[in-house]
Design a protein around this motif. Structure first.
Motif, PDB file in Angstrom:
ATOM      1  N   ARG A  28     -26.271 -21.798 -53.219  1.00  0.00           N
ATOM      2  CA  ARG A  28     -25.687 -20.623 -52.219  1.00  0.00           C
ATOM      3  C   ARG A  28     -24.512 -21.570 -51.011  1.00  0.00           C
ATOM      4  N   PRO A  29     -24.406 -21.036 -50.557  1.00  0.00           N
ATOM      5  CA  PRO A  29     -23.605 -21.743 -49.265  1.00  0.00           C
ATOM      6  C   PRO A  29     -24.630 -21.649 -47.553  1.00  0.00           C
ATOM      7  N   PHE A  30     -23.782 -22.585 -47.879  1.00  0.00           N
ATOM      8  CA  PHE A  30     -24.279 -23.204 -46.023  1.00  0.00           C
ATOM      9  C   PHE A  30     -23.615 -23.679 -44.915  1.00  0.00           C
ATOM     10  N   GLY A  31     -23.419 -24.040 -43.771  1.00  0.00           N
ATOM     11  CA  GLY A  31     -22.443 -24.370 -43.470  1.00  0.00           C
ATOM     12  C   GLY A  31     -23.431 -24.947 -41.734  1.00  0.00           C
ATOM     13  N   ALA A  32     -24.055 -25.820 -41.846  1.00  0.00           N
ATOM     14  CA  ALA A  32     -25.269 -26.224 -40.900  1.00  0.00           C
ATOM     15  C   ALA A  32     -25.411 -27.354 -41.264  1.00  0.00           C
ATOM     16  N   GLN A  33     -24.755 -28.299 -40.776  1.00  0.00           N
ATOM     17  CA  GLN A  33     -24.991 -30.005 -40.430  1.00  0.00           C
ATOM     18  C   GLN A  33     -25.046 -31.453 -39.171  1.00  0.00           C
ATOM     19  N   ASN A  34     -25.823 -32.097 -39.503  1.00  0.00           N
ATOM     20  CA  ASN A  34     -26.130 -32.626 -37.604  1.00  0.00           C
ATOM     21  C   ASN A  34     -26.845 -34.064 -38.031  1.00  0.00           C
ATOM     22  N   ILE A  35     -26.104 -35.060 -37.283  1.00  0.00           N
ATOM     23  CA  ILE A  35     -26.290 -36.229 -37.303  1.00  0.00           C
ATOM     24  C   ILE A  35     -27.367 -36.693 -36.715  1.00  0.00           C
ATOM     25  N   PHE A  36     -28.711 -37.113 -36.989  1.00  0.00           N
ATOM     26  CA  PHE A  36     -29.674 -37.487 -36.344  1.00  0.00           C
ATOM     27  C   PHE A  36     -30.813 -38.098 -36.416  1.00  0.00           C
ATOM     28  N   GLU A  37     -30.266 -39.586 -35.579  1.00  0.00           N
ATOM     29  CA  GLU A  37     -30.889 -41.342 -35.548  1.00  0.00           C
ATOM     30  C   GLU A  37     -30.454 -41.139 -36.903  1.00  0.00           C
ATOM     31  N   GLY A  38     -29.055 -41.250 -36.722  1.00  0.00           N
ATOM     32  CA  GLY A  38     -28.336 -42.247 -37.844  1.00  0.00           C
ATOM     33  C   GLY A  38     -28.595 -41.538 -39.092  1.00  0.00           C
ATOM     34  N   LYS A  39     -29.470 -39.777 -39.256  1.00  0.00           N
ATOM     35  CA  LYS A  39     -29.442 -39.458 -40.687  1.00  0.00           C
ATOM     36  C   LYS A  39     -28.414 -38.479 -40.985  1.00  0.00           C
ATOM     37  N   LEU A  40     -27.810 -37.904 -41.928  1.00  0.00           N
ATOM     38  CA  LEU A  40     -27.176 -36.561 -41.868  1.00  0.00           C
ATOM     39  C   LEU A  40     -27.899 -36.051 -42.323  1.00  0.00           C
ATOM     40  N   TYR A  41     -28.594 -34.621 -42.037  1.00  0.00           N
ATOM     41  CA  TYR A  41     -29.243 -33.546 -41.953  1.00  0.00           C
ATOM     42  C   TYR A  41     -28.969 -32.117 -42.183  1.00  0.00           C
ATOM     43  N   ILE A  42     -28.868 -31.287 -42.790  1.00  0.00           N
ATOM     44  CA  ILE A  42     -28.991 -29.946 -43.209  1.00  0.00           C
ATOM     45  C   ILE A  42     -30.554 -29.003 -42.791  1.00  0.00           C
ATOM     46  N   GLN A  43     -30.164 -27.507 -42.804  1.00  0.00           N
ATOM     47  CA  GLN A  43     -31.068 -27.013 -42.227  1.00  0.00           C
ATOM     48  C   GLN A  43     -31.582 -25.601 -42.414  1.00  0.00           C
ATOM     49  N   THR A  44     -32.469 -25.565 -43.268  1.00  0.00           N
ATOM     50  CA  THR A  44     -32.804 -23.671 -43.131  1.00  0.00           C
ATOM     51  C   THR A  44     -33.723 -23.843 -43.367  1.00  0.00           C
ATOM     52  N   GLY A  45     -34.149 -22.199 -43.664  1.00  0.00           N
ATOM     53  CA  GLY A  45     -35.740 -21.661 -43.069  1.00  0.00           C
ATOM     54  C   GLY A  45     -36.804 -22.048 -44.039  1.00  0.00           C
TER      55      GLY A  45
END
Length: 131
Positions: A28-45
């Protein structure tokens, strides 16, 4: 890792592959990413099938394209229940705030561990990034 983050961010839409309960691939398509505390994160419900799939089978794959190059990323998706991680993701991706709130019981963030990314093109050797 920062190069992978920038690639996904610039691609805008990238695709996440998981495995469902029967062992079938799901993309499935995604589009949210972030770097937090030196780690690459993704998000969903948490209520979504994709979250349940990552919790049951954390090995994932991501692909996307940007400026004639594509990325292939394999990693373990590790659930992080901390509100600070959720808030950081929402602050970095404000478009999500109309659907999610940190601590709402639905917002789920996962960081990528044991990741191997290949950034490829038809004209250059693949660039391998491990984090």
């Amino acid at each position: 890792m920062e190069e992978v983050y920038e690639f996904l961010k610039n691609a805008k839409t990238w695709y996440l592959a998981t495995v469902d309960e029967e062992g079938n691939p799901q993309v499935r398509p995604f589009g949210a990413q972030n770097i937090f505390e030196g780690k690459l994160y993704i998000q969903t419900g948490l209520k979504k099938k994709v979250a349940k799939q990552m919790l049951s089978h954390p090995r994932i794959a991501i692909t996307g394209m940007y400026q004639g190059k594509w990325i292939r990323l394999n990693a373990d998706a590790i659930y992080d229940a901390r509100i600070e991680a959720q808030q950081s993701m929402l602050d970095a991706n404000p478009g999500l705030k109309h659907m999610y709130q940190a601590g709402d019981g639905n917002t789920a963030v996962f960081y990528l561990k044991n990741a191997v990314a290949e950034i490829c093109s038809f004209t250059e050797a693949p660039e391998i990034i491990r984090f």
